[in-house]
Design an enzyme around this catalytic site. Structure first.
Site, PDB file in Angstrom:
ATOM      1  N   ASN A 116       1.714  -7.394  35.529  1.00  0.00           N
ATOM      2  CA  ASN A 116       1.096  -6.622  34.458  1.00  0.00           C
ATOM      3  C   ASN A 116      -0.329  -6.193  34.760  1.00  0.00           C
ATOM      4  O   ASN A 116      -0.897  -5.380  34.036  1.00  0.00           O
ATOM      5  CB  ASN A 116       1.121  -7.422  33.144  1.00  0.00           C
ATOM      6  CG  ASN A 116       0.396  -8.745  33.265  1.00  0.00           C
ATOM      7  OD1 ASN A 116       0.602  -9.489  34.229  1.00  0.00           O
ATOM      8  ND2 ASN A 116      -0.450  -9.071  32.307  1.00  0.00           N
ATOM      9  N   CYS A 141      -4.092 -10.830  27.239  1.00  0.00           N
ATOM     10  CA  CYS A 141      -3.961 -12.265  27.023  1.00  0.00           C
ATOM     11  C   CYS A 141      -5.071 -13.071  27.696  1.00  0.00           C
ATOM     12  O   CYS A 141      -5.173 -14.278  27.480  1.00  0.00           O
ATOM     13  CB  CYS A 141      -2.587 -12.747  27.499  1.00  0.00           C
ATOM     14  SG  CYS A 141      -1.240 -12.132  26.469  1.00  0.00           S
ATOM     15  N   GLN A 158       7.223  -6.606  32.211  1.00  0.00           N
ATOM     16  CA  GLN A 158       6.621  -5.338  32.622  1.00  0.00           C
ATOM     17  C   GLN A 158       7.584  -4.430  33.383  1.00  0.00           C
ATOM     18  O   GLN A 158       7.291  -3.246  33.559  1.00  0.00           O
ATOM     19  CB  GLN A 158       5.374  -5.596  33.481  1.00  0.00           C
ATOM     20  CG  GLN A 158       4.149  -5.996  32.691  1.00  0.00           C
ATOM     21  CD  GLN A 158       3.636  -4.911  31.763  1.00  0.00           C
ATOM     22  OE1 GLN A 158       3.927  -3.734  31.933  1.00  0.00           O
ATOM     23  NE2 GLN A 158       2.881  -5.299  30.757  1.00  0.00           N
ATOM     24  N   GLY A 185       7.530 -12.029  24.711  1.00  0.00           N
ATOM     25  CA  GLY A 185       7.517 -12.572  26.066  1.00  0.00           C
ATOM     26  C   GLY A 185       6.976 -13.983  26.154  1.00  0.00           C
ATOM     27  O   GLY A 185       7.494 -14.814  26.899  1.00  0.00           O
ATOM     28  N   SER A 240      10.027  -8.107  26.378  1.00  0.00           N
ATOM     29  CA  SER A 240       9.331  -8.042  25.094  1.00  0.00           C
ATOM     30  C   SER A 240       9.446  -6.660  24.479  1.00  0.00           C
ATOM     31  O   SER A 240       9.357  -5.646  25.175  1.00  0.00           O
ATOM     32  CB  SER A 240       7.851  -8.390  25.306  1.00  0.00           C
ATOM     33  OG  SER A 240       7.167  -8.443  24.077  1.00  0.00           O
ATOM     34  N   GLY A 241       9.618  -6.610  23.150  1.00  0.00           N
ATOM     35  CA  GLY A 241       9.822  -5.350  22.464  1.00  0.00           C
ATOM     36  C   GLY A 241       8.605  -4.457  22.404  1.00  0.00           C
ATOM     37  O   GLY A 241       8.707  -3.239  22.549  1.00  0.00           O
ATOM     38  N   HIS A 242       7.420  -5.035  22.194  1.00  0.00           N
ATOM     39  CA  HIS A 242       6.255  -4.183  21.972  1.00  0.00           C
ATOM     40  C   HIS A 242       5.761  -3.484  23.233  1.00  0.00           C
ATOM     41  O   HIS A 242       4.855  -2.654  23.178  1.00  0.00           O
ATOM     42  CB  HIS A 242       5.116  -4.967  21.302  1.00  0.00           C
ATOM     43  CG  HIS A 242       4.378  -5.895  22.208  1.00  0.00           C
ATOM     44  ND1 HIS A 242       3.130  -5.605  22.696  1.00  0.00           N
ATOM     45  CD2 HIS A 242       4.700  -7.114  22.698  1.00  0.00           C
ATOM     46  CE1 HIS A 242       2.699  -6.609  23.453  1.00  0.00           C
ATOM     47  NE2 HIS A 242       3.637  -7.535  23.461  1.00  0.00           N
TER      48      HIS A 242
END
Length: 404
Positions: free
Chosen positions: A154, A338, A183, A69, A209-211
Site C-alpha cells: 500500500n 494507519c 491493495q 482489512g 476491504s470494501g472501502h
C-alpha cells in the site's frame, strides 16, 4: 478538490451509496424470521454467493463478512497462532516487515503472548525474493508454520508477482498461509483472487476491504478455506457460521456487493491497468525535472508495481508539502493512513528508504490529466519557494561572513 489518496480510502460509488441507503432504510435483522428479516438475509446470502463465485471459493460459507482489512488480517493470523498454541506446538512466523499495521501488530501479539519466533523473508527491490527463499529452503530450515504475504504493498505499490509459487513453497513445508489482498483488489478486481485461492496449494486465508473499492467504510471480507481453522475474534450467536458474532450490517454488505459488481463489470475490465500514462507524465514532468526520485520498485511495469501508487522521494521533508497541497484542495499523504497523522513509514525504513521525505500519490480510475497537471504545477510552485528560501539563506550567510 483533487483526491490523490485512494490507497487510504476511496469515495463511495453511486451504486454502493444507493444500496447502502436502501438497506439502512429497510432495517430488518437478517436473523429474524419475518418478511423484512428474510429479505435482508436473502440479500446478504446473494452477496456472499456473488463474492464466492468471483474469487473462486469452494462454497459461499468460505466468505466471512468483517469490518475490513484490519479485522480480517488480525483474525487470520490469530486463528493460525491460537490453533498451534492449543496443539502445544512452537510458533514460527514468516513475514517481510513491510506489511500493514494489522499484520505487524498481530505478529507482535503472537511474539509477546505466545513466544512466537519471527523470521523475515529475504527482500529484493521491495519484494520477497522467491529465488532466495528456494535456495535457502527458507520455510523448511526455519520450521515455519505461519506465513503471511502482502500481495500488493500500500505504500510502494510493489506487487508480489510470484505469489502462487511462494504459497506453494510455504504449504509444501507444512505452513498455514495468509494473503493480504487489500491493495491488489482495487487495481485488478476480485477475480484475481482466484489465483491464490484455487488449486491444491491454495492460501488458507485471504483478506480484502470494501472501502478501497468504492464501498462504505466498515465492511470487508475474510476468505477461509476451512472454517474449522477459523477462531473468531468476536464471540456472539450463530452469525457467519458462528465465526463472527454480531448483527450483520445490511447497508454495508449491500454497498460492498454493489461495489464488487461494479469493479468486475466487463466495461471496467481494463481500467485498473491504465495508470501508466499518469505515472509516466508525473515522472517526466515533475520527478526528473525537480531532481526527485521514486520509492517504488526500480522495475516499473504493470505486473511489478501498481501504476496508481506513486511514492516520491521529495528530498525535503514531505509533511509541509502535504499541508501546502491541502491549501490548494489536493489530497495526498506521507504514507499509510494507519501510520497516524504525523508518523512516518516503517515500510520505507525497512527498505532502506527515507520516510521523512516521502510523498505518496495514489490514483483512482476517475483521475484526469487536468488534475495531474494541477498537482505538478502546485508541486513546482512549492519547490520554487524552497529554492528561493535556500538562496536567500545563502545570501544572508554570505553577508554575515563579509561583515555587511
Amino acid at each position: 478538490m483533487i483526491y490523490f489518496d485512494n490507497a487510504a480510502t476511496t469515495p463511495i460509488s453511486d451504486e454502493a451509496m444507493k444500496q447502502f441507503i436502501k438497506w439502512n432504510e429497510q432495517y430488518g435483522n437478517s436473523e429474524s424470521v419475518y418478511q423484512m428479516g428474510r429479505e435482508a438475509s436473502e440479500m446478504i446470502e446473494t452477496a456472499r454467493k456473488t463474492i464466492a463465485k468471483l474469487i473462486g471459493a469452494a462454497e459461499p460459507k468460505n466468505v466471512i463478512f468483517t469490518s475490513g482489512g484490519c479485522e480480517g488480517n488480525s483474525t487470520a493470523i490469530k486463528s493460525m497462532v491460537l490453533e498451534l498454541y492449543a496443539q502445544g506446538k512452537r510458533i514460527n512466523i514468516a513475514l517481510a516487515g513491510t506489511e500493514h499495521h494489522s499484520v505487524i501488530n498481530s505478529v507482535k501479539w503472537a511474539e509477546k503472548y505466545f513466544g512466537a519466533k519471527l523470521f523475515y523473508y529475504p527482500l529484493t527491490n521491495g519484494r520477497i525474493d522467491v529465488e532466495k527463499v528456494k535456495e535457502t529452503r527458507f520455510f523448511e530450515t526455519r520450521h515455519i508454520n505461519v506465513a503471511t504475504i502482502i500481495w500488493g504493498n500500500n505504500e510502494t505499490g510493489a506487487i508480489q508477482n510470484e505469489l502462487t509459487e511462494l504459497i506453494k513453497e510455504a504449504k509444501t513445508a507444512g505452513a498455514k498461509v495468509h494473503v493480504d489482498a487489500v491493495q491488489i483488489v482495487p487495481h485488478l478486481g476480485l477475480t484475481v483472487l482466484q489465483k491464490p485461492i484455487s488449486g491444491e496449494n491454495g492460501a488458507d486465508f485471504v483478506t480484502f476491504s470494501g472501502h478501497k473499492i468504492g464501498a462504505p467504510k466498515g465492511i470487508g471480507v475474510l476468505y477461509c478455506a476451512d472454517l474449522e481453522h477459523l477462531i473468531p475474534l468476536i464471540e456472539g450467536g450463530e452469525q457467519e457460521a458462528g465465526k463472527r458474532g454480531g448483527t450483520l450490517n445490511n447497508g454495508l454488505i449491500a454497498g460492498l456487493s454493489a461495489a464488487v459488481e461494479k469493479i468486475n463489470a466487463p466495461e471496467n475490465s481494463e481500467i485498473y491497468f491504465d495508470f501508466r500514462p499518469y505515472f509516466e507524465f508525473i515522472n517526466e514532468n515533475l520527478i526528473k525535472t525537480e531532481g526527485l526520485s521514486l520509492n517504488n520498485p526500480s522495475i516499473l511495469t504493470e505486473t511489478d508495481c501498481f501504476m496508481g501508487i506513486i511514492n516520491i522521494d521529495c528530498k525535503v521533508e514531505s509533511g509541509p508539502i502535504v499541508a501546502y497541497l491541502d491549501n490548494f484542495g489536493i489530497c495526498a499523504s506521507t504514507g499509510s493512513a494507519c501510520n497516524g497523522g504525523g508518523n512516518y513509514s516503517y515500510v520505507l525504513e525497512q527498505l532502506g528508504l527515507n520516510p521523512t521525505t516521502s510523498l505518496r500519490v495514489s490514483l483512482s480510475p476517475n483521475v484526469t490529466m487536468d488534475e495531474i497537471m494541477k498537482f505538478i504545477e502546485i508541486m513546482k510552485r512549492y519547490f520554487c519557494i524552497i529554492k528561493e528560501l535556500v538562496r536567500e539563506e545563502h545570501e544572508d550567510n554570505g553577508s554575515e561572513i563579509h561583515g555587511e
